[in-house]
Design an enzyme around this catalytic site. Sequence first.
Site, PDB file in Angstrom:
ATOM      1  N   ARG A  22     134.102   4.921  70.399  1.00 41.38           N
ATOM      2  CA  ARG A  22     133.258   4.380  71.475  1.00 41.38           C
ATOM      3  C   ARG A  22     131.818   4.204  71.003  1.00 41.38           C
ATOM      4  O   ARG A  22     131.458   4.630  69.905  1.00 41.38           O
ATOM      5  CB  ARG A  22     133.370   5.295  72.690  1.00 41.38           C
ATOM      6  CG  ARG A  22     134.766   5.214  73.326  1.00 41.38           C
ATOM      7  CD  ARG A  22     134.962   6.298  74.358  1.00 41.38           C
ATOM      8  NE  ARG A  22     133.888   6.302  75.338  1.00 41.38           N
ATOM      9  CZ  ARG A  22     133.599   7.348  76.110  1.00 41.38           C
ATOM     10  NH1 ARG A  22     134.299   8.474  76.000  1.00 41.38           N
ATOM     11  NH2 ARG A  22     132.611   7.281  76.979  1.00 41.38           N
ATOM     12  N   GLN A  66     115.510 -27.995  87.447  1.00 44.61           N
ATOM     13  CA  GLN A  66     115.903 -29.197  88.188  1.00 44.61           C
ATOM     14  C   GLN A  66     116.434 -28.683  89.530  1.00 44.61           C
ATOM     15  O   GLN A  66     117.548 -28.147  89.600  1.00 44.61           O
ATOM     16  CB  GLN A  66     117.001 -29.958  87.419  1.00 44.61           C
ATOM     17  CG  GLN A  66     117.428 -31.246  88.094  1.00 44.61           C
ATOM     18  CD  GLN A  66     118.718 -31.814  87.501  1.00 44.61           C
ATOM     19  OE1 GLN A  66     119.499 -31.093  86.878  1.00 44.61           O
ATOM     20  NE2 GLN A  66     118.942 -33.093  87.705  1.00 44.61           N
ATOM     21  N   GLY A 118     121.958 -35.866  88.782  1.00 52.41           N
ATOM     22  CA  GLY A 118     122.544 -36.609  87.661  1.00 52.41           C
ATOM     23  C   GLY A 118     121.844 -36.302  86.340  1.00 52.41           C
ATOM     24  O   GLY A 118     120.752 -35.721  86.311  1.00 52.41           O
ATOM     25  N   THR A 119     122.514 -36.715  85.252  1.00 51.35           N
ATOM     26  CA  THR A 119     121.990 -36.390  83.906  1.00 51.35           C
ATOM     27  C   THR A 119     120.641 -37.072  83.637  1.00 51.35           C
ATOM     28  O   THR A 119     119.776 -36.503  82.971  1.00 51.35           O
ATOM     29  CB  THR A 119     123.012 -36.793  82.827  1.00 51.35           C
ATOM     30  OG1 THR A 119     123.470 -38.128  83.103  1.00 51.35           O
ATOM     31  CG2 THR A 119     124.205 -35.852  82.802  1.00 51.35           C
ATOM     32  N   ARG A 174     134.203 -28.384  88.584  1.00 52.31           N
ATOM     33  CA  ARG A 174     135.597 -28.397  88.138  1.00 52.31           C
ATOM     34  C   ARG A 174     136.037 -27.074  87.493  1.00 52.31           C
ATOM     35  O   ARG A 174     137.219 -26.827  87.302  1.00 52.31           O
ATOM     36  CB  ARG A 174     135.821 -29.570  87.158  1.00 52.31           C
ATOM     37  CG  ARG A 174     135.735 -30.933  87.838  1.00 52.31           C
ATOM     38  CD  ARG A 174     135.522 -32.079  86.863  1.00 52.31           C
ATOM     39  NE  ARG A 174     134.122 -32.237  86.457  1.00 52.31           N
ATOM     40  CZ  ARG A 174     133.685 -33.171  85.615  1.00 52.31           C
ATOM     41  NH1 ARG A 174     134.539 -34.027  85.086  1.00 52.31           N
ATOM     42  NH2 ARG A 174     132.404 -33.243  85.298  1.00 52.31           N
ATOM     43  N   LYS A 198     132.865   9.549  70.569  1.00 53.30           N
ATOM     44  CA  LYS A 198     131.808   8.860  71.315  1.00 53.30           C
ATOM     45  C   LYS A 198     130.456   9.409  70.893  1.00 53.30           C
ATOM     46  O   LYS A 198     130.288  10.615  70.771  1.00 53.30           O
ATOM     47  CB  LYS A 198     132.007   9.098  72.818  1.00 53.30           C
ATOM     48  CG  LYS A 198     131.022   8.350  73.674  1.00 53.30           C
ATOM     49  CD  LYS A 198     130.619   9.124  74.910  1.00 53.30           C
ATOM     50  CE  LYS A 198     129.592  10.176  74.606  1.00 53.30           C
ATOM     51  NZ  LYS A 198     128.987  10.814  75.786  1.00 53.30           N
ATOM     52  N   ALA A 239     143.739  19.856  64.609  1.00 55.72           N
ATOM     53  CA  ALA A 239     144.392  19.070  65.658  1.00 55.72           C
ATOM     54  C   ALA A 239     144.072  19.637  67.037  1.00 55.72           C
ATOM     55  O   ALA A 239     144.013  20.845  67.215  1.00 55.72           O
ATOM     56  CB  ALA A 239     145.894  19.083  65.429  1.00 55.72           C
TER      57      ALA A 239
HETATM   58  C1  UD1 Z   1     128.573 -37.045  80.817  1.00 50.79           C
HETATM   59  C2  UD1 Z   1     128.209 -38.512  80.512  1.00 50.79           C
HETATM   60  C3  UD1 Z   1     129.441 -39.202  79.924  1.00 50.79           C
HETATM   61  C4  UD1 Z   1     129.902 -38.454  78.687  1.00 50.79           C
HETATM   62  C5  UD1 Z   1     130.139 -36.985  78.982  1.00 50.79           C
HETATM   63  C6  UD1 Z   1     130.401 -36.232  77.704  1.00 50.79           C
HETATM   64  C7  UD1 Z   1     126.539 -39.222  82.155  1.00 50.79           C
HETATM   65  C8  UD1 Z   1     126.302 -39.998  83.381  1.00 50.79           C
HETATM   66  N1  UD1 Z   1     127.796 -39.179  81.730  1.00 50.79           N
HETATM   67  O1  UD1 Z   1     129.550 -37.042  81.813  1.00 50.79           O
HETATM   68  O2  UD1 Z   1     129.124 -40.545  79.598  1.00 50.79           O
HETATM   69  O3  UD1 Z   1     131.075 -39.050  78.167  1.00 50.79           O
HETATM   70  O4  UD1 Z   1     128.991 -36.403  79.624  1.00 50.79           O
HETATM   71  O5  UD1 Z   1     130.783 -34.910  77.938  1.00 50.79           O
HETATM   72  O6  UD1 Z   1     125.615 -38.682  81.576  1.00 50.79           O
HETATM   73  N2  UD1 Z   1     123.606 -31.841  84.272  1.00 50.79           N
HETATM   74  C9  UD1 Z   1     122.339 -31.473  84.698  1.00 50.79           C
HETATM   75  N3  UD1 Z   1     121.867 -31.960  85.866  1.00 50.79           N
HETATM   76  C10 UD1 Z   1     122.558 -32.838  86.615  1.00 50.79           C
HETATM   77  C11 UD1 Z   1     123.843 -33.241  86.185  1.00 50.79           C
HETATM   78  C12 UD1 Z   1     124.337 -32.713  84.993  1.00 50.79           C
HETATM   79  O7  UD1 Z   1     121.675 -30.673  84.040  1.00 50.79           O
HETATM   80  O8  UD1 Z   1     122.024 -33.260  87.670  1.00 50.79           O
HETATM   81  C13 UD1 Z   1     124.141 -31.267  83.003  1.00 50.79           C
HETATM   82  C14 UD1 Z   1     125.425 -30.509  83.208  1.00 50.79           C
HETATM   83  O9  UD1 Z   1     125.117 -29.146  83.479  1.00 50.79           O
HETATM   84  C15 UD1 Z   1     126.131 -30.685  81.870  1.00 50.79           C
HETATM   85  C16 UD1 Z   1     125.615 -32.020  81.362  1.00 50.79           C
HETATM   86  O10 UD1 Z   1     124.452 -32.312  82.127  1.00 50.79           O
HETATM   87  O11 UD1 Z   1     125.801 -29.677  80.945  1.00 50.79           O
HETATM   88  C17 UD1 Z   1     126.637 -33.134  81.552  1.00 50.79           C
HETATM   89  O12 UD1 Z   1     126.943 -33.255  82.917  1.00 50.79           O
HETATM   90  P1  UD1 Z   1     128.431 -33.498  83.433  1.00 50.79           P
HETATM   91  O13 UD1 Z   1     128.421 -33.526  84.902  1.00 50.79           O
HETATM   92  O14 UD1 Z   1     129.357 -32.556  82.771  1.00 50.79           O
HETATM   93  O15 UD1 Z   1     128.666 -34.978  82.892  1.00 50.79           O
HETATM   94  P2  UD1 Z   1     130.042 -35.704  82.604  1.00 50.79           P
HETATM   95  O16 UD1 Z   1     130.633 -36.144  83.890  1.00 50.79           O
HETATM   96  O17 UD1 Z   1     130.893 -34.883  81.733  1.00 50.79           O
HETATM   97 CA    CA Z   2     130.687 -32.839  80.897  1.00 49.10          CA
END
Ligand code: UD1
Ligand code: CA
Length: 456
Positions: A331, A73, A78-79, A16, A349, A378
């Site tokens: 500088r 990773q 996903g988180t 995004r 500088k 000057a």
């Molecule tokens: C996440 C939470 C949401 C919370 C929000 C707060 C989950 C599923 N959702 O959503 O509940 O309200 O944060 O800001 O956890 N990342 C990784 N690897 C991945 C995916 C993400 O390292 O595979 C990292 C991203 O770089 C980021 C963080 O995890 O720093 C959060 O990921 P993001 O995709 O921003 O999660 P949200 O959709 O904001």
């Molecule tokens: Ca986020």
Amino acid sequence: MPNLVAVIMAAGKGTRMKSKLPKVMHSLAGKTLIEHVLDTVNQVGIESPLVIVGHGREVIETRISDRAELVVQTEQLGTGHAVMQALPYLDGAQTVLVLSGDQPLLKTETLQALIESHEAQGVSATVLTAFMDQPFGYGRVIKNEEFVVKIVEEKDASIDQRLINEINTGTYCFKGSALKEALVKITTQNAQGEYYLTEVFDVLIKLGEKVLAYCTHDSNEALGINSRGQLAEAEAILRDRILDHWMSEGVTVVDPSSTFIDADVELTQDVTILPFTRLMGKTMIAEDAVIGPQTSLENCAVGCGSEVTYTMAKDAVIGERCHIGPFAYLRPGTKLEAEVKVGDFVEIKNSWIEMGSKVPHLSYIGDTHVGKSVNIGAGTITCNYDGVNKHPTKIGDNAFIGSNTNLVAPLEVGEHAVTGAGSTITKNVPARALAVERSQQMIREHWHKRKDEIGG
Ligand code: UD1
Ligand code: CA
């Protein structure tokens, strides 16, 4: 293995943001998002957290590899999947703190309070929550009285669940053993087909474990940076926080709405910042200094009582009681001792100017050592570059450089020496000597009358 370990998730692309930079490398008040989170983690006593990297990891590595242990990773699933990568490093950890690299406004005291509450309650997991007027996009925290029942993502939530204002900030504390046990049980059965870290809460609840929410009252801390709009929003919040902090420490900020101070800048009591001023990087300003208006300093040190007006400076040191500007350009490598004056339209500088010397107008001083109490007239220019190499100039104490002198480097001008105005000096000038390089002035008497005769 220390009792308390931190894992920072920073592998996501940040789609995004629409950027070639990984999201956590975007800047906020002079440092990257990930550095804000690292600083906060350091301040609760964790020195080398684990950082999960993936997308754009080379750029992140270059910036932070000396202060974190990086875990790759390869695919961003996903988180929950992000934290799974850290599991081999978590053996024996009693408490695991999980943070998001995109949540830079989290305060140290809140993080500390979250850890303390988690450990005092003896629960398996504690999620940091906040109440938001506009909770769109965040995971909602569903509770049964004090306990958490579930965390639902926006995309998975029912209409009723979306009305909940208590959101998941993306910061958590887990009992190490519970996190390990639950992570291997999470699935991808959700709207995004990802491993959600938040599903760990469902798993723990099903296992009969107790999970709690710890709520921060400052919802700004929860701001997750997913877009450029949120980045600007965070910048505005942090800027106000920084200005409020320095004003409470005795700094006068005449116009907060036109003053920008980076997070790592250090100010002192009785500093005055005039409008349209920007202090960046690791700038330090000592007592009674007056900075601005319209001044931009990056990684500079300014001594007590100095005045810096309409000036731009980078990597420069300004001593005590100096007068800089208006319209000076300092500088990198500029070092000015006490009571130096650098006036209008002067560029300096990589030069060291000792106590009490003056460069009041229209000069370029580069690769030069100027002694004490020197006056530089000057229009003086140090000709330090021959098209291939840079050469040094040295000007001894109490020398007097006449206006519009060209000092062709390499060159030494001795103590108490004088150069005549308009001279191009190419040879060293001994101490106490006068050097003049100038053709004889010609006088034609009655020149005007002759012009009249030829009808000029
Ligand atoms: C996440 C939470 C949401 C919370 C929000 C707060 C989950 C599923 N959702 O959503 O509940 O309200 O944060 O800001 O956890 N990342 C990784 N690897 C991945 C995916 C993400 O390292 O595979 C990292 C991203 O770089 C980021 C963080 O995890 O720093 C959060 O990921 P993001 O995709 O921003 O999660 P949200 O959709 O904001
Ligand atoms: Ca986020």
